[in-house]
Design a protein around this motif. Sequence first.
Motif, PDB file in Angstrom:
ATOM      1  N   THR A  51       0.853  -1.197   0.000  1.00 46.18           N
ATOM      2  CA  THR A  51       0.000   0.000   0.000  1.00 46.18           C
ATOM      3  C   THR A  51       0.885   1.241   0.000  1.00 46.18           C
ATOM      4  OG1 THR A  51      -0.111  -0.116   2.413  1.00 46.18           O
ATOM      5  CG2 THR A  51      -1.943  -1.080   1.176  1.00 46.18           C
ATOM      6  N   PRO A  52       1.288   1.751  -1.181  1.00 47.84           N
ATOM      7  CA  PRO A  52       2.131   2.959  -1.224  1.00 47.84           C
ATOM      8  C   PRO A  52       1.438   4.124  -0.546  1.00 47.84           C
ATOM      9  CG  PRO A  52       2.022   1.900  -3.376  1.00 47.84           C
ATOM     10  CD  PRO A  52       1.004   1.211  -2.515  1.00 47.84           C
ATOM     11  N   ARG A  53       2.215   4.872   0.217  1.00 47.61           N
ATOM     12  CA  ARG A  53       1.663   6.019   0.920  1.00 47.61           C
ATOM     13  C   ARG A  53       2.754   7.064   1.116  1.00 47.61           C
ATOM     14  NH1 ARG A  53      -0.169   3.713   6.653  1.00 47.61           N
ATOM     15  NH2 ARG A  53      -1.431   2.415   5.265  1.00 47.61           N
ATOM     16  N   GLU A  54       2.351   8.236   1.509  1.00 48.81           N
ATOM     17  CA  GLU A  54       3.268   9.369   1.631  1.00 48.81           C
ATOM     18  C   GLU A  54       4.322   9.132   2.702  1.00 48.81           C
ATOM     19  OE1 GLU A  54       3.000  14.166   2.669  1.00 48.81           O
ATOM     20  OE2 GLU A  54       1.209  12.915   2.587  1.00 48.81           O
ATOM     21  N   SER A  55       3.926   8.608   3.843  1.00 45.26           N
ATOM     22  CA  SER A  55       4.871   8.431   4.948  1.00 45.26           C
ATOM     23  C   SER A  55       5.971   7.437   4.602  1.00 45.26           C
ATOM     24  CB  SER A  55       4.120   7.964   6.196  1.00 45.26           C
ATOM     25  OG  SER A  55       3.472   6.721   5.953  1.00 45.26           O
ATOM     26  N   ALA A  56       5.663   6.423   3.789  1.00 42.55           N
ATOM     27  CA  ALA A  56       6.682   5.445   3.418  1.00 42.55           C
ATOM     28  C   ALA A  56       7.768   6.087   2.559  1.00 42.55           C
ATOM     29  CB  ALA A  56       6.037   4.275   2.688  1.00 42.55           C
ATOM     30  N   TYR A  57       7.387   6.947   1.626  1.00 45.26           N
ATOM     31  CA  TYR A  57       8.381   7.623   0.801  1.00 45.26           C
ATOM     32  C   TYR A  57       9.211   8.594   1.635  1.00 45.26           C
ATOM     33  CZ  TYR A  57       6.111   5.800  -3.397  1.00 45.26           C
ATOM     34  OH  TYR A  57       5.606   4.977  -4.371  1.00 45.26           O
ATOM     35  N   LEU A  58       8.582   9.309   2.545  1.00 44.25           N
ATOM     36  CA  LEU A  58       9.338  10.211   3.411  1.00 44.25           C
ATOM     37  C   LEU A  58      10.309   9.439   4.296  1.00 44.25           C
ATOM     38  CD1 LEU A  58       6.507  12.681   4.481  1.00 44.25           C
ATOM     39  CD2 LEU A  58       8.271  13.036   2.754  1.00 44.25           C
ATOM     40  N   LEU A  59       9.870   8.297   4.777  1.00 40.56           N
ATOM     41  CA  LEU A  59      10.753   7.476   5.596  1.00 40.56           C
ATOM     42  C   LEU A  59      11.936   6.956   4.783  1.00 40.56           C
ATOM     43  CD1 LEU A  59      11.304   6.101   8.294  1.00 40.56           C
ATOM     44  CD2 LEU A  59       9.803   4.240   7.591  1.00 40.56           C
ATOM     45  N   LEU A  60      11.699   6.558   3.537  1.00 41.26           N
ATOM     46  CA  LEU A  60      12.798   6.107   2.681  1.00 41.26           C
ATOM     47  C   LEU A  60      13.762   7.246   2.370  1.00 41.26           C
ATOM     48  CD1 LEU A  60      10.994   3.677   0.238  1.00 41.26           C
ATOM     49  CD2 LEU A  60      12.970   3.148   1.661  1.00 41.26           C
ATOM     50  N   ALA A  61      13.270   8.466   2.285  1.00 42.41           N
ATOM     51  CA  ALA A  61      14.173   9.606   2.101  1.00 42.41           C
ATOM     52  C   ALA A  61      15.093   9.765   3.306  1.00 42.41           C
ATOM     53  CB  ALA A  61      13.350  10.874   1.873  1.00 42.41           C
ATOM     54  N   ASP A  62      14.563   9.619   4.522  1.00 43.13           N
ATOM     55  CA  ASP A  62      15.403   9.679   5.725  1.00 43.13           C
ATOM     56  C   ASP A  62      16.404   8.533   5.761  1.00 43.13           C
ATOM     57  OD1 ASP A  62      13.997  11.902   6.512  1.00 43.13           O
ATOM     58  OD2 ASP A  62      12.586  10.791   7.762  1.00 43.13           O
ATOM     59  N   ILE A  63      15.947   7.346   5.371  1.00 43.25           N
ATOM     60  CA  ILE A  63      16.863   6.195   5.356  1.00 43.25           C
ATOM     61  C   ILE A  63      17.958   6.399   4.318  1.00 43.25           C
ATOM     62  CG2 ILE A  63      16.993   3.721   4.885  1.00 43.25           C
ATOM     63  CD1 ILE A  63      14.117   3.499   5.936  1.00 43.25           C
ATOM     64  N   GLU A  64      17.600   6.921   3.155  1.00 49.56           N
ATOM     65  CA  GLU A  64      18.593   7.155   2.101  1.00 49.56           C
ATOM     66  C   GLU A  64      19.634   8.168   2.542  1.00 49.56           C
ATOM     67  OE1 GLU A  64      20.191   5.930  -1.128  1.00 49.56           O
ATOM     68  OE2 GLU A  64      18.064   5.414  -0.959  1.00 49.56           O
ATOM     69  N   GLU A  65      19.204   9.210   3.213  1.00 50.87           N
ATOM     70  CA  GLU A  65      20.143  10.229   3.677  1.00 50.87           C
ATOM     71  C   GLU A  65      21.065   9.673   4.757  1.00 50.87           C
ATOM     72  OE1 GLU A  65      20.087  14.887   5.164  1.00 50.87           O
ATOM     73  OE2 GLU A  65      18.247  13.713   5.084  1.00 50.87           O
ATOM     74  N   ALA A  66      20.520   8.819   5.629  1.00 50.46           N
ATOM     75  CA  ALA A  66      21.357   8.241   6.680  1.00 50.46           C
ATOM     76  C   ALA A  66      22.287   7.154   6.156  1.00 50.46           C
ATOM     77  CB  ALA A  66      20.468   7.672   7.788  1.00 50.46           C
ATOM     78  N   GLN A  67      21.869   6.438   5.118  1.00 50.53           N
ATOM     79  CA  GLN A  67      22.657   5.301   4.644  1.00 50.53           C
ATOM     80  C   GLN A  67      23.687   5.695   3.596  1.00 50.53           C
ATOM     81  OE1 GLN A  67      20.243   2.190   2.984  1.00 50.53           O
ATOM     82  NE2 GLN A  67      21.816   0.628   3.253  1.00 50.53           N
ATOM     83  N   THR A  68      23.304   6.483   2.600  1.00 49.00           N
ATOM     84  CA  THR A  68      24.219   6.827   1.508  1.00 49.00           C
ATOM     85  C   THR A  68      24.544   8.311   1.444  1.00 49.00           C
ATOM     86  OG1 THR A  68      22.402   7.137  -0.065  1.00 49.00           O
ATOM     87  CG2 THR A  68      23.279   4.904   0.187  1.00 49.00           C
ATOM     88  N   GLY A  69      23.673   9.157   1.952  1.00 49.97           N
ATOM     89  CA  GLY A  69      23.900  10.583   1.831  1.00 49.97           C
ATOM     90  C   GLY A  69      23.720  11.120   0.429  1.00 49.97           C
TER      91      GLY A  69
END
Length: 560
Positions: free
Chosen positions: A359-377
């Motif tokens: 179920t794609p939703r807004e919070s999942a994409y925002l959370l992946l943005a935080d994960i991407e910034e923390a993991q790869t920058g």
Amino acid sequence: MMRILFFFIVVLLLGVGFAWLADRPGDLVLTFAGMQYKVSLMVAATSIVAIVAGVMLSWWLVKSIVTSPYALRRHFRARKRDRGYQSLSTGLIAAGAGDGQTARLMIKQAEKLLNVDQEPLIKLLDAQAAMLEGRTDDARAKFEAMLDDPETKLLGLRGLYLEAQRLGARDASRHYAEEAALLAPNVEWAATAALGQKTTHGDWDGALLLLDKQKATKQIDKEKAKRERAVILAAKAIETYESDPVNAKPLAIEANKLAPDLVPAAIVAAKSLFAQGDLRKGSKILEYTWKREPHPGVADTYVHARVGDSPIDRLKRARHLAGLYPHHAESNLAIAHAALAAGELKEAREAAEAVLRSTPRESAYLLLADIEEAQTGDQGRVRQWLSRAVKAPRDPAWTADGYVSERWAPASPVTGKLDAFVWKVPVEQIGPVIDAGDDFDKALATEPSRPEQPTIEAKPILPPRKQDTKSQPVELPEDQDVVDAEIVPFEPPTQQTAKASLDKSSANSDSPQRIASVLPRLPEKPKESTSEPFVGPVPDDPGVKPEYKSSQSNKKFKLF
């Protein structure tokens, strides 16, 4: 039917009587004024019946003649009344259909045919016609005039209440609803409106007292009364918890017992138990609610049950809670948030991507943005996730009568209805489901290149390979310099030049289709040379100073 049967019985009795007399012969002798009259018994009986019938007919004729003026007046009065009620009925139908002009015409006819003081429906139709014509002040005055008549007082209160609701005058609508509830406690709209108004203004004790009165008069069933009492107690406990957690505990526990599926009641009950150190009972309440309806508030309260827990301990609690309702979007989001806080970025990414697959939703994409910034920058990937979050469907929220709220409330702010908020995706915000895709590289947009110099052949900047995007940023090849960020004239390449460039770079690319997807659309060469050279602006680049250009010409350039 009874009259026909009675008439049949009378005729039958008369026939039997005459038959009985015919079987018994005899004479009837009557002496009157020295004269003697002798007739048979049958003739005498027939004469008596004929005389009685003649007398009755004569009396009916005389009575009809005497009372004919009154009968005529009554006939015309009834006909006039029928025409008036017909006009009134037509006017009410027109008002219900929104035809104010016809309603006003019918009012005039009804006022001529009926007595306005004795017929309250004319006042109601007049007020409705005024509302249809936009004369709200006149309509309000007519409803206020109905308050003087005990027969129409409740009708006037109803009209004033609806008008106050339309204008947003909550205090006035609350006053009219409470007055109507006192006048007629058995009227559902008045009791419900008064209950909602008391709840909206925080009068919890008054709302509970009014609810008990409704329950005593059997206006509502037991299950609905239990649910509404739980809502009021939960709202009171939430308000009391910030200042007095000890007194909020019994209110929250009672609300949770009355409605175990009420999420706000379960959350405040668990918080009050956690504040007193009862971790086991509070966790059981949240686990039971989670099994019936997973909610992010329940997950957050459950994970942060103990203040001194480490991020790893909170991740363990999130995994345990998610195991009670596996493969649910809220379960995966709870694990992703806890894993991100604990530094388990791989697990956080897997859980967030599982949400996108279901179920794609807004919070999942925002959370992946935080994960991407923390993991790869990688800021390019972060912006990609954020851009997809803008177009993604919204997360569920507390919704009541089209109003979306960040927090739960016991009553709707629009209509004042109790227990109106529902946890769901707002209807007006539902959009198409965005295909997340299995590979992020397929959704990654690549900017087109431009030629370095006016005479140099244009070469497209190819995106990195699929396996390189997951661990390192995208860079240009070693032998390629940074393009000068200034507007320079150049001769646009032709289609043959672009095709030759494509053949030349095909050895270093994944596929010709991949190259074609990033190759810029080249303008056609003009047939005749113009006086001014073609100026090609560089997209998304304001330019650099000349002295800064020479010092930065040998440095690498990142796409994102």
